[in-house]
Write a protein that holds these residues in place. Structure first.
Motif, PDB file in Angstrom:
ATOM      1  N   ASN A 145       0.821  -1.207   0.000  1.00  0.00           N
ATOM      2  CA  ASN A 145       0.000   0.000   0.000  1.00  0.00           C
ATOM      3  C   ASN A 145       0.860   1.265   0.000  1.00  0.00           C
ATOM      4  O   ASN A 145       0.529   2.244  -0.680  1.00  0.00           O
TER       5      ASN A 145
ATOM      6  N   LEU B 237     -10.338   6.487  -7.210  1.00  0.00           N
ATOM      7  CA  LEU B 237     -10.474   5.176  -6.576  1.00  0.00           C
ATOM      8  C   LEU B 237      -9.104   4.645  -6.201  1.00  0.00           C
ATOM      9  O   LEU B 237      -8.109   4.988  -6.828  1.00  0.00           O
ATOM     10  N   SER B 238      -9.057   3.817  -5.176  1.00  0.00           N
ATOM     11  CA  SER B 238      -7.799   3.159  -4.825  1.00  0.00           C
ATOM     12  C   SER B 238      -7.518   2.094  -5.879  1.00  0.00           C
ATOM     13  O   SER B 238      -8.404   1.687  -6.626  1.00  0.00           O
ATOM     14  N   TYR B 239      -6.281   1.629  -5.897  1.00  0.00           N
ATOM     15  CA  TYR B 239      -5.930   0.579  -6.854  1.00  0.00           C
ATOM     16  C   TYR B 239      -6.740  -0.688  -6.588  1.00  0.00           C
ATOM     17  O   TYR B 239      -7.143  -1.387  -7.507  1.00  0.00           O
ATOM     18  N   GLU B 240      -6.980  -0.973  -5.299  1.00  0.00           N
ATOM     19  CA  GLU B 240      -7.759  -2.163  -4.950  1.00  0.00           C
ATOM     20  C   GLU B 240      -9.193  -2.037  -5.470  1.00  0.00           C
ATOM     21  O   GLU B 240      -9.755  -2.989  -6.007  1.00  0.00           O
ATOM     22  N   GLU B 241      -9.787  -0.853  -5.294  1.00  0.00           N
ATOM     23  CA  GLU B 241     -11.161  -0.638  -5.774  1.00  0.00           C
ATOM     24  C   GLU B 241     -11.218  -0.720  -7.296  1.00  0.00           C
ATOM     25  O   GLU B 241     -12.128  -1.321  -7.860  1.00  0.00           O
ATOM     26  N   ALA B 242     -10.229  -0.125  -7.954  1.00  0.00           N
ATOM     27  CA  ALA B 242     -10.192  -0.171  -9.418  1.00  0.00           C
ATOM     28  C   ALA B 242      -9.984  -1.599  -9.906  1.00  0.00           C
ATOM     29  O   ALA B 242     -10.600  -2.028 -10.888  1.00  0.00           O
ATOM     30  N   SER B 243      -9.131  -2.354  -9.219  1.00  0.00           N
ATOM     31  CA  SER B 243      -8.884  -3.734  -9.647  1.00  0.00           C
ATOM     32  C   SER B 243     -10.145  -4.572  -9.481  1.00  0.00           C
ATOM     33  O   SER B 243     -10.456  -5.404 -10.323  1.00  0.00           O
ATOM     34  N   ALA B 244     -10.894  -4.342  -8.412  1.00  0.00           N
ATOM     35  CA  ALA B 244     -12.155  -5.071  -8.216  1.00  0.00           C
ATOM     36  C   ALA B 244     -13.162  -4.675  -9.297  1.00  0.00           C
ATOM     37  O   ALA B 244     -13.873  -5.534  -9.837  1.00  0.00           O
ATOM     38  N   SER B 245     -13.192  -3.405  -9.631  1.00  0.00           N
ATOM     39  CA  SER B 245     -14.122  -2.919 -10.655  1.00  0.00           C
ATOM     40  C   SER B 245     -13.801  -3.487 -12.034  1.00  0.00           C
ATOM     41  O   SER B 245     -14.699  -3.845 -12.795  1.00  0.00           O
TER      42      SER B 245
END
Length: 173
Positions: free
Chosen positions: A81, A133-141
């Protein structure tokens, strides 16, 4: 060191006896799938313990292994992170370097520049840079790993920088 049948059977017996306790411990700190991964790794690691056959293994020993694995996982996630945040800050600094005091592009020009990017890079730039968006949120999206989002965003921003530099050269000439 090859895993012997005796060792494998011993680990299997320990698994049958203590898996539920180890899983319940890990579940207090982690999501179900991550808790299951850690609990299984505890028993996988037993296969590599020196002189396992000569030791008396208790549930507290196994729980301590799980606790150490949870701590390592947490520290690894923190480092990841921090790295991602530093990359985001660097990208923002780079974008600000190229930005003039007064906006030089209209919304339609920005839309046109973004439309020149491949769809996956455009989506990564839009989600991470434009929407924050965070990278985690973008990756989930997007349904891809965090590292892939980071790569797509990086490539997209570099292409946009090149486009800006090309546009500035054309306007000077």
């Amino acid at each position: 060191m090859p895993v012997t049948t005796t060792r494998a059977n011993l680990v299997l017996e320990l698994f049958d006896a203590y898996y539920k306790r180890v899983y319940c411990f890990t579940r207090k700190s982690l999501a179900p799938s991550a808790a299951e991964d850690i609990a299984q790794e505890v028993f996988t690691r037993l296969l590599t313990v020196n002189a396992l056959e000569d030791k008396t293994i208790s549930s507290s020993y196994l729980i301590k292994i799980a606790d150490n694995l949870i701590k390592r996982r947490y520290n690894k996630d923190q480092r990841k992170n921090q790295y991602i945040d530093s990359q985001r800050e660097e990208a923002i600094r780079d974008l600000r370097k190229h930005r003039k005091e007064e906006p030089q592009w209209s919304n339609s020009e920005i839309t046109k520049a973004l439309s020149m990017l491949p769809s996956h890079e455009r989506d990564a730039v839009r989600l991470v840079v434009c929407e924050g968006l965070s990278y985690e949120e973008a990756s989930a999206s997007l349904g891809v790993p965090v590292s892939t989002v980071n790569n797509w965003k990086y490539r997209g921003i570099n292409k946009l920088k090149q486009h800006v530099e090309t546009s500035e050269m054309k306007s000077i000439a």
